[in-house]
Design a protein around this motif. Structure first.
Motif, PDB file in Angstrom:
ATOM      1  N   TRP A   1       0.842  -1.194   0.000  1.00 48.02           N
ATOM      2  CA  TRP A   1       0.000   0.000   0.000  1.00 48.02           C
ATOM      3  C   TRP A   1       0.876   1.242   0.000  1.00 48.02           C
TER       4      TRP A   1
ATOM      5  N   ARG B   1      -4.088  -6.882   9.404  1.00 53.32           N
ATOM      6  CA  ARG B   1      -5.536  -6.752   9.266  1.00 53.32           C
ATOM      7  C   ARG B   1      -6.033  -5.316   9.331  1.00 53.32           C
ATOM      8  N   ARG B   2      -5.199  -4.400   9.811  1.00 49.98           N
ATOM      9  CA  ARG B   2      -5.639  -3.015   9.924  1.00 49.98           C
ATOM     10  C   ARG B   2      -4.541  -2.081   9.438  1.00 49.98           C
TER      11      ARG B   2
ATOM     12  N   ASP C   1     -10.102  -1.523   7.986  1.00 49.14           N
ATOM     13  CA  ASP C   1     -10.057  -2.977   8.005  1.00 49.14           C
ATOM     14  C   ASP C   1      -9.594  -3.441   6.625  1.00 49.14           C
ATOM     15  N   VAL C   2      -8.599  -4.316   6.589  1.00 45.03           N
ATOM     16  CA  VAL C   2      -8.037  -4.775   5.329  1.00 45.03           C
ATOM     17  C   VAL C   2      -8.650  -6.120   4.957  1.00 45.03           C
ATOM     18  N   ASP C   3      -9.275  -6.181   3.787  1.00 45.76           N
ATOM     19  CA  ASP C   3      -9.813  -7.447   3.298  1.00 45.76           C
ATOM     20  C   ASP C   3      -8.652  -8.401   3.015  1.00 45.76           C
ATOM     21  N   GLN C   4      -8.680  -9.567   3.628  1.00 47.72           N
ATOM     22  CA  GLN C   4      -7.546 -10.477   3.536  1.00 47.72           C
ATOM     23  C   GLN C   4      -7.453 -11.198   2.195  1.00 47.72           C
ATOM     24  N   GLU C   5      -8.514 -11.145   1.404  1.00 55.35           N
ATOM     25  CA  GLU C   5      -8.475 -11.770   0.077  1.00 55.35           C
ATOM     26  C   GLU C   5      -8.026 -10.798  -1.010  1.00 55.35           C
ATOM     27  N   SER C   6      -8.484  -9.553  -0.918  1.00 54.83           N
ATOM     28  CA  SER C   6      -8.199  -8.576  -1.975  1.00 54.83           C
ATOM     29  C   SER C   6      -7.135  -7.556  -1.585  1.00 54.83           C
TER      30      SER C   6
ATOM     31  N   ILE D   1      -7.841  -4.842  -0.099  1.00 52.65           N
ATOM     32  CA  ILE D   1      -8.472  -3.517  -0.171  1.00 52.65           C
ATOM     33  C   ILE D   1      -8.879  -3.053   1.224  1.00 52.65           C
ATOM     34  N   PRO D   2      -8.445  -1.857   1.645  1.00 49.40           N
ATOM     35  CA  PRO D   2      -8.813  -1.329   2.953  1.00 49.40           C
ATOM     36  C   PRO D   2     -10.228  -0.735   2.933  1.00 49.40           C
ATOM     37  N   ARG D   3     -10.945  -0.914   4.040  1.00 49.91           N
ATOM     38  CA  ARG D   3     -12.284  -0.331   4.203  1.00 49.91           C
ATOM     39  C   ARG D   3     -12.241   0.572   5.432  1.00 49.91           C
TER      40      ARG D   3
END
Length: 356
Positions: A271, A315-316, A331-336, A338-340
């Motif tokens: 990132w 994870r974050r 929160d970081v999607d562990q598959e993609s 992409i942070p939310r």
């Protein structure tokens, strides 16, 4: 639970505290301490100290008991804080950094090393047994310039970082478009240059991060919205430029200045924070780590993200947004990868986040 499946592995706990540096000259509170919720990653302010002016960048000792801060002033300094208790306690007076406007610092083999942007130098400060700082043992001056007459009239060391093997210290210089690979003599506290690696003229390298395998380094450039991918050989101390990739999709309106780069602990994602564009670029990393693929960008949740840090679980993600005066967390999607966006904390003139 599906037949034959055991219980899911527990998620390791995240850090308990966050330390946030800021520019007191721009209304910041100095060094702000926050509690980290172990379930959500949310930050709650605990207290702040403005004992040191403009503590713009921080570094935590490996045992988590002492925190170091630069004072990014013309007459730069470094301060040490005991953080074993709830709130920081300063260990002695700040020590002069031997250079102007230090923007970054790191721990290396019993020393604190600073990158002094204003004077274009790198300083080594020995550590005492209690974690306090001694006077500089070495000031290594960079030399050179770049094609941008306003930003590259001379050297501007912007980051110092030990490599994963611990054998080398790398310094990234925005003014000379180069990265220097140095050896640190622990007994004397002196640095010697092993090699100076030229990057593209005018790119303005700012910060780098290593792949967890220790085979590659990723350098984000401030004067061009790009990232330079390099191969790293720790045995020889050699950095080899491979390619330069864009940080943003085309077309992009307005200027954008990359600030920080972080890599996932498992090496699958990377990132980058982009000021001006006010975004976080999300890259997927292939198995060989050499060809980052830009997947998307997401808003940083504020304005002018100066720093970006990933928690040890991967994870974050936290962003220090200097001009909007807040720290946002994702929160970081562990598959993609992409942070939310999950929340924010008011932190005027925030410039750095350290978790510990």
């Amino acid at each position: 639970m599906a037949p034959g499946q055991g219980p899911a592995a527990p998620v390791p706990p995240g850090p308990a505290r966050a330390f946030i540096g800021s520019f007191t000259s721009a209304g910041g509170r100095g060094l702000l301490t926050a509690a980290v919720d172990p379930r959500t990653g949310a930050l709650t302010a605990l207290g702040a100290t403005a004992a040191v002016a403009d503590p713009s960048y921080l570094a935590l000792a490996p045992d988590g008991r002492v925190l170091y801060a630069v004072s990014e002033r013309d007459q730069g300094a470094v301060a040490a804080f005991d953080v074993a208790d709830a709130l920081p306690r300063q260990l002695g007076e700040p020590v002069p950094a031997g250079g102007g406007s230090p923007t970054h610092l790191a721990l290396a083999d019993g020393h604190v090393v600073t990158a002094n942007y204003g004077s274009g130098s790198v300083t080594v400060l020995p550590l005492r047994a209690d974690g306090a700082l001694d006077a500089p043992s070495c000031v290594l001056h960079h030399h050179g310039s770049g094609p941008d007459p306003e930003r590259q009239e001379g050297p501007h060391a912007h980051q110092v970082l030990p490599d994963p093997s611990g054998r080398w210290v790398l310094s990234v210089d925005l003014g000379t478009d180069s990265v220097r690979v140095c050896a640190l003599a622990a007994d004397t506290g002196t640095l010697s240059v092993r090699a100076e690696v030229a990057l593209r003229a005018g790119s303005g390298p700012r910060h780098l991060a290593f792949h967890p395998a220790g085979t590659h380094a990723y350098v984000v450039n401030e004067l061009a919205p790009t990232m330079t991918v390099c191969r790293w050989d720790a045995a020889e101390g050699t950095l080899t430029r491979l390619s330069e990739v864009p940080l943003l999709p085309e077309p992009v309106e307005g200027a954008s200045y990359a600030s920080e780069v972080v890599v996932a602990p498992d090496g699958r994602f990377l990132w980058v924070a982009n000021r001006g564009h006010d975004s976080i670029s999300v890259f997927a990393l292939p198995a060989d780590a050499a060809r980052p693929e830009l997947r998307t960008t997401v808003p940083c949740g504020g304005h002018w993200p100066r720093d970006l840090v990933l928690d040890p679980t991967g994870r974050r993600l936290y962003a220090a947004n200097e001009r909007s005066g807040d720290v946002t967390w994702f929160d970081v999607d562990q598959e993609s990868g992409i942070p939310r966006l999950a929340g924010s904390l008011d932190a005027p003139a925030a410039s750095c986040v350290v978790l510990g």
